[in-house]
Design a protein around this motif. Structure first.
Motif, PDB file in Angstrom:
ATOM      1  N   GLY A  53       1.323   6.723   1.972  1.00 38.37           N
ATOM      2  CA  GLY A  53       1.162   4.948   2.738  1.00 38.37           C
ATOM      3  C   GLY A  53       0.908   3.744   2.687  1.00 38.37           C
ATOM      4  O   GLY A  53       1.716   2.734   2.517  1.00 38.37           O
ATOM      5  N   ARG A  54      -0.024   4.331   1.776  1.00 34.78           N
ATOM      6  CA  ARG A  54      -1.458   2.997   1.530  1.00 34.78           C
ATOM      7  C   ARG A  54      -1.076   2.941   0.116  1.00 34.78           C
ATOM      8  O   ARG A  54      -1.887   3.457  -0.329  1.00 34.78           O
ATOM      9  CB  ARG A  54      -2.649   3.051   2.438  1.00 34.78           C
ATOM     10  CG  ARG A  54      -2.421   3.005   3.627  1.00 34.78           C
ATOM     11  CD  ARG A  54      -3.767   3.149   4.646  1.00 34.78           C
ATOM     12  NE  ARG A  54      -4.074   2.933   5.756  1.00 34.78           N
ATOM     13  CZ  ARG A  54      -4.148   2.765   6.670  1.00 34.78           C
ATOM     14  NH1 ARG A  54      -5.878   3.000   5.963  1.00 34.78           N
ATOM     15  NH2 ARG A  54      -4.197   2.611   7.944  1.00 34.78           N
ATOM     16  N   VAL A  55      -1.364   1.929  -0.264  1.00 38.13           N
ATOM     17  CA  VAL A  55      -1.540   1.382  -2.108  1.00 38.13           C
ATOM     18  C   VAL A  55      -3.457   1.579  -2.221  1.00 38.13           C
ATOM     19  O   VAL A  55      -3.964   1.169  -1.296  1.00 38.13           O
ATOM     20  CB  VAL A  55      -1.458  -0.358  -2.094  1.00 38.13           C
ATOM     21  CG1 VAL A  55      -1.457  -0.684  -4.070  1.00 38.13           C
ATOM     22  CG2 VAL A  55      -0.180  -0.782  -2.214  1.00 38.13           C
ATOM     23  N   HIS A  56      -3.384   2.910  -3.295  1.00 34.39           N
ATOM     24  CA  HIS A  56      -5.037   2.438  -3.697  1.00 34.39           C
ATOM     25  C   HIS A  56      -5.756   1.324  -3.642  1.00 34.39           C
ATOM     26  O   HIS A  56      -5.814   0.768  -3.753  1.00 34.39           O
ATOM     27  CB  HIS A  56      -5.210   2.937  -4.738  1.00 34.39           C
ATOM     28  CG  HIS A  56      -6.667   3.992  -5.400  1.00 34.39           C
ATOM     29  ND1 HIS A  56      -7.069   3.117  -5.786  1.00 34.39           N
ATOM     30  CD2 HIS A  56      -6.956   5.110  -5.620  1.00 34.39           C
ATOM     31  CE1 HIS A  56      -8.370   4.194  -5.797  1.00 34.39           C
ATOM     32  NE2 HIS A  56      -8.402   5.387  -6.128  1.00 34.39           N
ATOM     33  N   GLY A  57      -7.121   1.188  -3.430  1.00 35.07           N
ATOM     34  CA  GLY A  57      -7.967   0.441  -3.495  1.00 35.07           C
ATOM     35  C   GLY A  57      -7.630  -0.323  -4.657  1.00 35.07           C
ATOM     36  O   GLY A  57      -7.709  -1.351  -5.558  1.00 35.07           O
ATOM     37  N   GLY A  58      -7.772   0.893  -6.028  1.00 33.15           N
ATOM     38  CA  GLY A  58      -7.492   0.210  -6.871  1.00 33.15           C
ATOM     39  C   GLY A  58      -7.550  -0.409  -7.720  1.00 33.15           C
ATOM     40  O   GLY A  58      -6.565  -1.511  -8.971  1.00 33.15           O
ATOM     41  N   ILE A  59      -5.574  -0.315  -7.267  1.00 29.00           N
ATOM     42  CA  ILE A  59      -4.712  -0.535  -7.598  1.00 29.00           C
ATOM     43  C   ILE A  59      -4.463  -2.747  -6.790  1.00 29.00           C
ATOM     44  O   ILE A  59      -3.752  -3.120  -7.538  1.00 29.00           O
ATOM     45  CB  ILE A  59      -2.956   0.063  -6.734  1.00 29.00           C
ATOM     46  CG1 ILE A  59      -3.287   1.306  -7.784  1.00 29.00           C
ATOM     47  CG2 ILE A  59      -1.657  -0.775  -7.240  1.00 29.00           C
ATOM     48  CD1 ILE A  59      -2.942   1.375  -9.158  1.00 29.00           C
ATOM     49  N   SER A  60      -4.945  -2.676  -5.934  1.00 34.82           N
ATOM     50  CA  SER A  60      -5.142  -3.746  -5.171  1.00 34.82           C
ATOM     51  C   SER A  60      -6.291  -4.362  -6.134  1.00 34.82           C
ATOM     52  O   SER A  60      -6.210  -5.603  -6.798  1.00 34.82           O
ATOM     53  CB  SER A  60      -5.822  -3.574  -4.001  1.00 34.82           C
ATOM     54  OG  SER A  60      -4.943  -3.372  -3.219  1.00 34.82           O
ATOM     55  N   LYS A  91      -9.150  -6.560   3.583  1.00 35.36           N
ATOM     56  CA  LYS A  91      -8.685  -6.298   5.401  1.00 35.36           C
ATOM     57  C   LYS A  91      -7.838  -5.425   6.158  1.00 35.36           C
ATOM     58  O   LYS A  91      -8.726  -5.037   7.309  1.00 35.36           O
ATOM     59  CB  LYS A  91      -8.554  -8.301   5.395  1.00 35.36           C
ATOM     60  CG  LYS A  91     -10.038  -9.114   4.749  1.00 35.36           C
ATOM     61  CD  LYS A  91      -9.474 -10.124   4.861  1.00 35.36           C
ATOM     62  CE  LYS A  91     -10.683 -10.881   4.033  1.00 35.36           C
ATOM     63  NZ  LYS A  91     -11.140 -12.489   5.410  1.00 35.36           N
ATOM     64  N   LYS A  92      -6.960  -5.543   5.369  1.00 37.43           N
ATOM     65  CA  LYS A  92      -5.882  -4.517   6.280  1.00 37.43           C
ATOM     66  C   LYS A  92      -4.857  -3.592   4.987  1.00 37.43           C
ATOM     67  O   LYS A  92      -5.210  -3.759   3.369  1.00 37.43           O
ATOM     68  CB  LYS A  92      -4.851  -5.666   6.404  1.00 37.43           C
ATOM     69  CG  LYS A  92      -5.030  -7.002   7.295  1.00 37.43           C
ATOM     70  CD  LYS A  92      -4.611  -6.307   8.428  1.00 37.43           C
ATOM     71  CE  LYS A  92      -5.190  -7.321   9.395  1.00 37.43           C
ATOM     72  NZ  LYS A  92      -5.307  -7.133  10.814  1.00 37.43           N
ATOM     73  N   PRO A  93      -4.476  -2.572   5.191  1.00 37.89           N
ATOM     74  CA  PRO A  93      -3.302  -1.584   4.266  1.00 37.89           C
ATOM     75  C   PRO A  93      -2.992  -2.592   3.809  1.00 37.89           C
ATOM     76  O   PRO A  93      -2.388  -3.127   4.493  1.00 37.89           O
ATOM     77  CB  PRO A  93      -3.620  -0.452   5.069  1.00 37.89           C
ATOM     78  CG  PRO A  93      -3.905  -1.052   6.592  1.00 37.89           C
ATOM     79  CD  PRO A  93      -4.588  -2.344   7.113  1.00 37.89           C
ATOM     80  N   VAL A  94      -2.441  -2.433   2.459  1.00 34.23           N
ATOM     81  CA  VAL A  94      -1.820  -2.787   1.703  1.00 34.23           C
ATOM     82  C   VAL A  94      -1.004  -1.497   1.291  1.00 34.23           C
ATOM     83  O   VAL A  94      -0.962  -0.729   1.136  1.00 34.23           O
ATOM     84  CB  VAL A  94      -2.193  -2.648   0.293  1.00 34.23           C
ATOM     85  CG1 VAL A  94      -1.228  -3.357  -0.632  1.00 34.23           C
ATOM     86  CG2 VAL A  94      -2.948  -4.223   0.185  1.00 34.23           C
ATOM     87  N   PRO A  95       0.628  -2.172   2.444  1.00 35.57           N
ATOM     88  CA  PRO A  95       1.640  -0.892   2.009  1.00 35.57           C
ATOM     89  C   PRO A  95       2.320  -0.372   0.512  1.00 35.57           C
ATOM     90  O   PRO A  95       2.563  -1.121   0.288  1.00 35.57           O
ATOM     91  CB  PRO A  95       3.018  -1.647   3.605  1.00 35.57           C
ATOM     92  CG  PRO A  95       2.558  -2.939   3.310  1.00 35.57           C
ATOM     93  CD  PRO A  95       1.229  -3.783   2.925  1.00 35.57           C
ATOM     94  N   ILE A  96       3.021   1.037   1.254  1.00 39.80           N
ATOM     95  CA  ILE A  96       3.725   1.024  -0.263  1.00 39.80           C
ATOM     96  C   ILE A  96       5.224   0.419   0.135  1.00 39.80           C
ATOM     97  O   ILE A  96       5.672   0.383   0.880  1.00 39.80           O
ATOM     98  CB  ILE A  96       3.640   2.467  -1.153  1.00 39.80           C
ATOM     99  CG1 ILE A  96       3.946   3.297   0.006  1.00 39.80           C
ATOM    100  CG2 ILE A  96       2.261   2.967  -1.483  1.00 39.80           C
ATOM    101  CD1 ILE A  96       4.448   4.710  -0.347  1.00 39.80           C
ATOM    102  N   ASP A  97       6.043   0.899  -1.065  1.00 39.99           N
ATOM    103  CA  ASP A  97       7.377   0.210  -0.896  1.00 39.99           C
ATOM    104  C   ASP A  97       7.700  -0.806  -0.266  1.00 39.99           C
ATOM    105  O   ASP A  97       8.989  -0.807  -0.011  1.00 39.99           O
ATOM    106  CB  ASP A  97       8.547   1.622  -0.786  1.00 39.99           C
ATOM    107  CG  ASP A  97       8.386   3.035  -1.732  1.00 39.99           C
ATOM    108  OD1 ASP A  97       8.257   2.656  -2.795  1.00 39.99           O
ATOM    109  OD2 ASP A  97       8.455   3.810  -1.315  1.00 39.99           O
ATOM    110  N   CYS A  98       8.059  -2.235  -0.562  1.00 38.91           N
ATOM    111  CA  CYS A  98       7.819  -3.020  -0.437  1.00 38.91           C
ATOM    112  C   CYS A  98       7.495  -4.568  -1.236  1.00 38.91           C
ATOM    113  O   CYS A  98       6.341  -4.171  -1.815  1.00 38.91           O
ATOM    114  CB  CYS A  98       7.416  -3.756   1.680  1.00 38.91           C
ATOM    115  SG  CYS A  98       5.438  -3.922   1.657  1.00 38.91           S
TER     116      CYS A  98
END
Length: 170
Positions: A53-60, A91-98
Motif C-alpha cells: 500500500g505504500r509507494v517505494h521511496g525510489g519512485i518518490s 515525512k509520511k507514507p505515499v499511498p498507491i492507487d490515488c
C-alpha cells in the motif's frame, strides 16, 4: 488553492516517470502554473510499492527528481538538466492507487547550474516527501545518444484539457 495552467509539457515515450509507452511507468503529466511552479500529476500502481500500500521511496525520488529538473523549463524551454545531487526527506507514507501531485520550483539559476526544491502532496494536503536538488545545464545532444527527439519527446493531449490545478493544503 487553484492555479491556472499556462502550458502542458511534452512527455517521453519510454521514460520511467513520464513515458506514455512504458507499461510500468508512472505516466506523470506536467503542467506549468501561473505562479512559476511546475506541477506533476501521477497515479502509482501496486507494482510501484515497497511495503504493501505504500509507494517505494525510489519512485518518490524519481518523480521529485523529474519534476524539479523540469521546473527550469518554465522560464527557459531550451534548458535541460542532469542531476548532480538529490536530497529527500520522507515525512509520511505515499499511498498507491490515488492521484498525487508533485510541485516544484527553481530556487537558484546560474549560467551552468540550477537548484530547485519540491514536494509530493497527499490528497488531504499533507506533504509526504520533500526534496532539494542541483542540476547541471546541458544541451540535449550531450545527454541523449543518437536520439530522434521528434520521435521520443511528444505533446500528449489530455482527454479533457486541464485549465486549473488545485493543490491541496495551500
Amino acid at each position: 488553492m487553484k492555479y491556472k495552467v499556462l502550458k502542458k509539457q511534452n512527455s517521453s515515450k519510454t521514460c520511467l516517470v513520464c513515458g506514455v509507452k512504458n507499461d510500468l511507468g508512472l505516466k506523470a503529466r506536467f503542467y506549468q502554473l501561473e505562479n512559476g511552479e511546475l506541477a506533476s500529476i501521477f497515479n502509482s500502481k501496486e507494482f510501484h510499492q515497497s511495503y504493501p500500500g505504500r509507494v517505494h521511496g525510489g519512485i518518490s525520488a524519481a518523480i521529485l527528481d523529474e519534476t524539479i529538473g523540469r521546473a527550469i523549463s518554465v522560464s527557459d524551454e531550451t534548458v535541460w538538466g542532469v542531476t548532480g545531487s538529490l536530497e529527500l526527506r520522507y515525512k509520511k507514507p505515499v499511498p498507491i492507487d490515488c492521484d498525487l501531485i508533485t510541485v516544484a520550483r527553481v530556487t537558484r539559476d546560474t549560467r551552468k547550474l540550477f537548484e530547485g526544491e519540491g514536494e509530493i502532496i497527499l490528497p488531504n494536503g499533507e506533504i509526504a516527501v520533500t526534496a532539494k536538488a542541483k542540476y547541471v545545464k546541458m544541451p540535449i545532444d550531450q545527454i541523449a545518444d543518437e536520439c530522434d527527439m521528434a520521435e521520443e519527446w511528444l505533446p500528449i493531449p489530455d482527454d479533457e484539457p486541464v485549465e486549473y490545478i488545485e493543490i491541496p493544503g495551500r
